[in-house]
Enzyme design. Structure first.
Site, PDB file in Angstrom:
ATOM      1  N   LYS A   1      39.917  29.779   8.396  1.00  0.00           N
ATOM      2  CA  LYS A   1      39.571  29.949   6.586  1.00  0.00           C
ATOM      3  C   LYS A   1      39.152  31.377   7.091  1.00  0.00           C
ATOM      4  CE  LYS A   1      35.310  29.760   5.784  1.00  0.00           C
ATOM      5  NZ  LYS A   1      34.154  29.166   5.497  1.00  0.00           N
TER       6      LYS A   1
ATOM      7  N   ASP B   1      37.540  27.609   1.293  1.00  0.00           N
ATOM      8  CA  ASP B   1      35.954  27.358   1.638  1.00  0.00           C
ATOM      9  C   ASP B   1      35.172  25.596   1.222  1.00  0.00           C
ATOM     10  OD1 ASP B   1      35.693  28.009  -0.459  1.00  0.00           O
ATOM     11  OD2 ASP B   1      33.666  29.727  -0.589  1.00  0.00           O
TER      12      ASP B   1
END
Ligand code: SF4
Length: 209
Positions: free
Chosen positions: A117, A135
């Site tokens: 991420k 997220d």
């Protein structure tokens, strides 16, 4: 189910400016701020990085005493581990790439504290790579809008978003989903009365979380 362009347009209407709320002026500052944002808010990270970057450049971070870094990072979650990450990242970036954050996913994901991420955030913001960072906000919003299933993990959500929004700017979509989740579709008591997705929203219609 709304079409991708309808979702993108409604998001644009609610969140006109697609932007990253982490404050940075240099490529390594974005990388460091993103590493620090794990389990911390962007607001908290910005307060810490203001002090950090005012006092240390990359070389300074690589040579800093761990205790000094910990003192600055203390307001953030897992600050001791993050202090170690920062020193190692700074040292490796200087040794391997003259302090430049390269457009190299494999290398970046080999750095301590840099996961998939974080890498997506960095590559999309620094190099306009069309990738989607998932997220907590993107996850929640995707499930509420039926873009993902309740038990989908982040990898599956990323794959679904990339497929559904092929041809659109995933960077802008990511920023808008994050800001939408942060300011409108918040976890508790979302502001549904000012949301354009009320008709398709699973949470709004079925009161699912
Ligand atoms: S209707 Fe409410 S819960 Fe559903 S997407 Fe909009 S703000 Fe989120």
């Amino acid at each position: 189910m709304m079409k991708p362009n309808e979702i993108v347009n409604d998001l644009k209407n609610m969140i006109p400016e697609a932007k990253c709320e982490l404050i940075y002026n240099k490529d390594y500052e974005l990388l460091i701020a993103t590493v620090l944002s794990a389990q911390s808010t962007d607001k908290g990270v910005n307060k810490v990085t203001e002090k950090l970057f005012n006092n240390y450049n990359l070389e300074g971070i690589s040579k800093a005493n761990l205790n000094e870094l910990e003192d600055i990072l203390r307001p953030l979650g897992t600050f001791r581990r993050k202090a170690v990450y920062l020193k190692e990242i700074a040292t490796l970036l200087l040794e391997n790439h003259n302090g430049i954050v390269p457009n190299d996913r494999k290398y970046l994901e080999s750095l301590p504290g840099v996961g998939h991420k974080t890498c997506n955030v960095v590559l999309s913001n620094l190099y306009d790579e069309n990738c989607m960072a998932v997220d907590t906000h993107v996850t929640r919003v995707s499930k509420r809008l039926g873009l993902a299933l309740e038990n989908d993990d982040v990898v599956t959500i990323e794959q679904k978003l990339v497929k559904k929004f092929a041809g659109y700017s995933l960077k802008d979509l990511h920023h808008r989903l994050v800001l939408f989740g942060r300011y409108i579709c918040v976890a508790k008591n979302p502001k549904c009365s000012s949301c354009l997705f009320q008709e398709i929203c699973k949470y709004n219609n079925k009161k699912l979380h």
